[in-house]
Design a protein around this motif. Structure first.
Motif, PDB file in Angstrom:
ATOM      1  N   THR A 156     -27.514  26.459 -20.208  1.00  0.00           N
ATOM      2  CA  THR A 156     -26.485  25.871 -18.997  1.00  0.00           C
ATOM      3  C   THR A 156     -25.308  27.753 -18.652  1.00  0.00           C
ATOM      4  OG1 THR A 156     -26.191  23.405 -18.644  1.00  0.00           O
ATOM      5  CG2 THR A 156     -24.184  25.211 -17.837  1.00  0.00           C
ATOM      6  N   HIS A 209     -34.573  19.802  -1.555  1.00  0.00           N
ATOM      7  CA  HIS A 209     -33.341  18.973  -3.034  1.00  0.00           C
ATOM      8  C   HIS A 209     -31.555  18.804  -1.968  1.00  0.00           C
ATOM      9  CE1 HIS A 209     -32.380  23.279  -3.072  1.00  0.00           C
ATOM     10  NE2 HIS A 209     -30.876  22.881  -3.803  1.00  0.00           N
ATOM     11  N   ALA A 262     -35.764  22.803  -9.240  1.00  0.00           N
ATOM     12  CA  ALA A 262     -36.059  21.274  -9.616  1.00  0.00           C
ATOM     13  C   ALA A 262     -34.670  21.019 -10.848  1.00  0.00           C
ATOM     14  CB  ALA A 262     -37.524  20.890 -10.670  1.00  0.00           C
ATOM     15  N   ARG A 263     -34.329  20.240 -11.355  1.00  0.00           N
ATOM     16  CA  ARG A 263     -33.220  20.618 -12.455  1.00  0.00           C
ATOM     17  C   ARG A 263     -34.267  20.614 -14.087  1.00  0.00           C
ATOM     18  NH1 ARG A 263     -32.235  16.112 -16.366  1.00  0.00           N
ATOM     19  NH2 ARG A 263     -32.988  14.809 -14.081  1.00  0.00           N
ATOM     20  N   GLU A 303     -34.945  20.553 -17.396  1.00  0.00           N
ATOM     21  CA  GLU A 303     -35.084  18.908 -18.170  1.00  0.00           C
ATOM     22  C   GLU A 303     -36.232  18.901 -19.225  1.00  0.00           C
ATOM     23  OE1 GLU A 303     -34.546  14.217 -17.490  1.00  0.00           O
ATOM     24  OE2 GLU A 303     -36.613  14.960 -17.572  1.00  0.00           O
ATOM     25  N   ASP A 346     -39.595  22.994 -18.943  1.00  0.00           N
ATOM     26  CA  ASP A 346     -38.806  23.667 -18.046  1.00  0.00           C
ATOM     27  C   ASP A 346     -37.875  24.707 -18.576  1.00  0.00           C
ATOM     28  OD1 ASP A 346     -39.362  22.306 -16.047  1.00  0.00           O
ATOM     29  OD2 ASP A 346     -38.086  20.141 -16.328  1.00  0.00           O
ATOM     30  N   HIS A 347     -37.071  24.305 -19.482  1.00  0.00           N
ATOM     31  CA  HIS A 347     -35.985  25.623 -20.679  1.00  0.00           C
ATOM     32  C   HIS A 347     -36.778  26.973 -21.407  1.00  0.00           C
ATOM     33  CE1 HIS A 347     -32.342  22.995 -20.687  1.00  0.00           C
ATOM     34  NE2 HIS A 347     -33.323  21.942 -20.804  1.00  0.00           N
ATOM     35  N   PRO A 377     -26.665  22.420  -6.334  1.00  0.00           N
ATOM     36  CA  PRO A 377     -28.216  21.883  -7.428  1.00  0.00           C
ATOM     37  C   PRO A 377     -29.033  21.091  -7.696  1.00  0.00           C
ATOM     38  CG  PRO A 377     -25.963  21.022  -7.993  1.00  0.00           C
ATOM     39  CD  PRO A 377     -25.273  21.317  -6.771  1.00  0.00           C
ATOM     40  N   ALA A 378     -29.615  21.252  -7.852  1.00  0.00           N
ATOM     41  CA  ALA A 378     -30.891  19.981  -8.118  1.00  0.00           C
ATOM     42  C   ALA A 378     -30.339  19.084  -8.404  1.00  0.00           C
ATOM     43  CB  ALA A 378     -32.572  20.962  -8.133  1.00  0.00           C
ATOM     44  N   THR A 379     -31.114  17.310  -8.316  1.00  0.00           N
ATOM     45  CA  THR A 379     -30.941  16.368  -9.151  1.00  0.00           C
ATOM     46  C   THR A 379     -31.869  15.660  -9.521  1.00  0.00           C
ATOM     47  OG1 THR A 379     -30.749  14.666  -7.378  1.00  0.00           O
ATOM     48  CG2 THR A 379     -28.861  15.898  -8.490  1.00  0.00           C
ATOM     49  N   SER A 406     -35.653  16.091 -12.107  1.00  0.00           N
ATOM     50  CA  SER A 406     -36.475  16.845 -12.748  1.00  0.00           C
ATOM     51  C   SER A 406     -38.356  17.193 -12.663  1.00  0.00           C
ATOM     52  CB  SER A 406     -36.334  16.443 -13.957  1.00  0.00           C
ATOM     53  OG  SER A 406     -37.532  15.128 -13.785  1.00  0.00           O
ATOM     54  N   TRP A 459     -36.758  29.869 -11.464  1.00  0.00           N
ATOM     55  CA  TRP A 459     -36.524  28.046 -11.510  1.00  0.00           C
ATOM     56  C   TRP A 459     -37.037  27.555  -9.935  1.00  0.00           C
ATOM     57  CZ3 TRP A 459     -34.473  33.285 -12.773  1.00  0.00           C
ATOM     58  CH2 TRP A 459     -33.258  33.025 -13.547  1.00  0.00           C
TER      59      TRP A 459
END
Length: 231
Positions: A6, A112, A139-140, A142, A146-147, A182-184, A186, A209
């Protein structure tokens, strides 16, 4: 790890504000590789300043752009030559879609903003038999994957920002002036719901992203598995 990510993303946002470039436009050429060389009607959901809609018009008989932001719709009309077969309309993607059917439906960084499964069901109903739906979404983050992909995009994002702004004064593109959120969901949740509504849909995580979704409507109204025309 999520907290660190973040903080890094916040730093990227600050850098991106000073060195803006359009992550969504980066995928426009990829989108064009997913659609036929010639087709009749296209619908671009969340059309923004109209860059993708005008690109689709190089292959389509007519393109309909739809965006909820009236100011950006006015800008899209201002930027579009009257000879280009594109019509821009301000309206809600789920309740004010101009009547179809459409041979191509595109949706870039807008899904989104609306209920996901409901929107995909709505798009499917407006897609002509044999038509193609192409989504570039957000996408969020998670999962570790993703990270990891987000971390890999950081240096590339900086390089792209430097290239895009090299030798000229940094200016925020017209396509980046619309409101964002922001996306909620995943990516795993997106895949689950997308394949329930659109069996056979192809989804992939992407750099910067984003994720992509491609689905082809069978000529008889169901899904199909045509040859892949792009990656």
């Amino acid at each position: 790890m999520a907290t660190m990510t973040t903080r890094v993303l916040q730093a990227i946002d600050r850098f991106h504000s000073a060195h803006p470039w359009d992550h969504n436009a980066h995928y426009h050429r990829w989108i064009m590789r997913q659609v036929p060389r010639r087709f009749d009607r296209a619908l671009d959901i969340g059309s923004g300043s109209g860059d993708l809609a005008r690109l689709l018009a190089t292959r389509a008989t007519a393109v309909q752009g739809l965006d909820a932001d009236r100011a950006i719709v006015a800008k899209a009309r201002e930027l579009t030559d009257p000879a280009v077969p594109v019509t821009f309309t301000a309206g809600d993607a789920l309740t004010e879609t101009p009547p179809g059917p459409y041979d191509v439906i595109t949706c870039v960084a807008a899904l989104h903003h609306v209920p996901f499964a409901e929107a995909l069901t709505h798009f499917r109903r407006h897609l002509a038999p044999g038509g193609t739906l192409v989504v570039v979404g957000v996408a969020r983050a998670e999962s570790p994957g993703d990270h990891l992909l987000g971390a890999a995009a950081i240096p590339l994002n900086i390089v792209m920002a430097w290239i895009k702004n090299k030798g000229r004064r940094a200016r925020r593109p017209d396509s980046m002036t619309a409101p964002t959120r922001p996306a909620t969901m995943s990516f795993a949740e997106i895949v689950r719901d997308a394949r329930r509504v659109l069996p056979g849909a192809r989804l992939r995580r992407r750099l910067f992203w984003r994720y992509t979704l491609v689905w082809h409507q069978r000529p008889g109204g169901g899904r199909t598995h045509p040859p892949r025309v792009g990656r």
